[in-house]
Scaffold this active site. Structure first.
Site, short mmCIF file in Angstrom:
data_model
loop_
_atom_site.label_atom_id
_atom_site.label_comp_id
_atom_site.label_asym_id
_atom_site.label_seq_id
_atom_site.Cartn_x
_atom_site.Cartn_y
_atom_site.Cartn_z
N ARG A 1 32.52 59.60 45.59
CA ARG A 1 33.53 59.44 44.53
C ARG A 1 33.42 60.45 43.39
NH1 ARG A 1 36.87 56.07 47.40
NH2 ARG A 1 35.76 54.20 48.08
N GLN B 1 34.61 40.91 37.76
CA GLN B 1 35.85 41.55 37.31
C GLN B 1 36.73 40.55 36.56
OE1 GLN B 1 38.09 43.39 40.47
NE2 GLN B 1 39.47 44.45 39.07
#
Length: 362
Positions: free
Chosen positions: A319, A236
């Site tokens: 999700r 990230q």
């Protein structure tokens, strides 16, 4: 022991070369991936690393980038390359490999034959322990920079990939049209690459297939949910190493806020204040790693994410197809599902059916 290469992470065929990518309107940042050194596996590794530092413009300028990160112990970036092999005449050794590192997948086919999958970090761990060295020539052929510390004792060296490249599935022009980057508001979801061993059993494909995605234009609130999925690899963009002014981050605005002018004004005021205070702290000599404490969950971020199909399956159930999922990660999950279904319909058929019933037909 005989070891045969079945699959390794290869480029999404819908992603073109740098020139073609720019002509198709892909962001130039994504197009830099092809400037990296080596083949696609090493380009992917370098790209994941440079996403963390927002230095993708330097792709290919440091041939030792990967080897240096490995020496430093920053090995998360090599986890985005997955390699699957077939092992014969090994007794129960592959099961012992599984006990040595739980992040590999091992399936027994019978008659002394096994399928073993692991990311490049798993294989590096094996080799450092003196385990599975018969596979070292294959792994060095896939990503030589990752294994530069290891010497080949077998005659003939690594032989290059021409001698051991696995067969790959083919995609029609219609398939390729479905595999391009997807945008939903500020969110962009790109399937960078995947492994797909040509295994007829969907259960084997579930555990030995994998996919790597690049997510952009999402909030830190979204990635906080994403990284809770433990059987995954993440690289990230770092707020510790990337300055707010360099990152050019924006605030991700929830739809409920966007519909309310007064709420939008409040969010914009708060974001402007956060930017101002951040800049003041930096001017006072406060390091980025401390100034970032001011930044809210709305801050935009980018992240490279790899999971095998089994882990993606679990992610999608929670999700993508559950209406109780938070709106942003549900949007992301549904884009992921559409791309995964395009490359592995037999594996993700049930998810696709539920998705269509709940969200497309209702």
């Amino acid at each position: 022991m005989q070891v045969e290469l079945l699959a390794y992470t290869q480029q999404n065929p819908a992603l073109a070369s740098e020139v073609q990518a720019n002509s198709r309107g892909l962001p130039s940042d994504l197009a830099t991936i092809w400037r990296g050194c080596g083949g696609f596996p090493e380009q992917l590794i370098e790209y994941a690393g440079r996403v963390c530092y927002r230095s993708t413009h330097r792709m290919g300028t440091a041939p030792e980038f990967i080897a240096a990160r490995v020496r430093e112990g920053h090995e998360d970036i090599i986890e985005h390359v997955v390699v699957t092999v077939r092992v014969r005449d090994a007794g129960d050794q592959p099961m012992r490999w599984r006990l040595a590192n739980r992040h590999c997948e091992v399936s027994e086919l019978g008659n002394g034959e096994w399928i073993v999958s692991g990311n490049a970090r798993v294989w590096l761990d094996f080799f450092r322990r003196g385990i599975a060295l018969e596979a070292l020539p294959l792994l060095k052929a896939v990503a030589p920079a990752v294994y530069s510390e290891l010497e080949l004792e077998q005659a003939g060296g690594d032989g290059g990939l021409d001698a051991c490249s696995p067969a790959q599935g083919s995609f029609s022009s219609a398939d390729l049209a479905r595999l391009g980057p997807r945008e939903c508001g500020p969110m962009r979801v790109t399937l960078l690459g995947f492994t797909q061993p040509l295994l007829s059993d969907p259960e084997l494909a579930l555990h030995h297939g994998s996919a790597t995605f690049f997510f952009e234009g999402i909030s830190r609130a979204c990635t906080h949910q994403l990284v809770r999925h433990r059987l995954a690899s993440f690289s990230q963009e770092s707020q510790r190493y990337t300055d707010l002014s360099k990152g050019g981050w924006k605030a991700i605005v929830p739809p409920a806020v966007a519909k309310n002018e007064a709420a939008v004004a409040e969010l914009q005021e708060f974001w402007a204040m956060a930017e101002e205070k951040y800049a003041r702290l930096r001017a006072l000599g406060i390091r980025k790693e401390d100034a970032r404490f001011l930044l809210p969950n709305a801050a935009e971020t980018r992240i490279v994410t790899t999971m095998n199909f089994a882990a993606w399956s679990h992610f999608l159930w929670l999700r993508a197809v559950d209406k109780a999922a938070q709106w942003e990660i549900r949007q992301l999950g549904q884009q992921v599902l559409e791309l995964l279904y395009a490359i592995a319909p037999a594996v993700f058929q049930e998810h696709w059916h539920v998705y269509r019933e709940k969200f497309q037909n209702g």
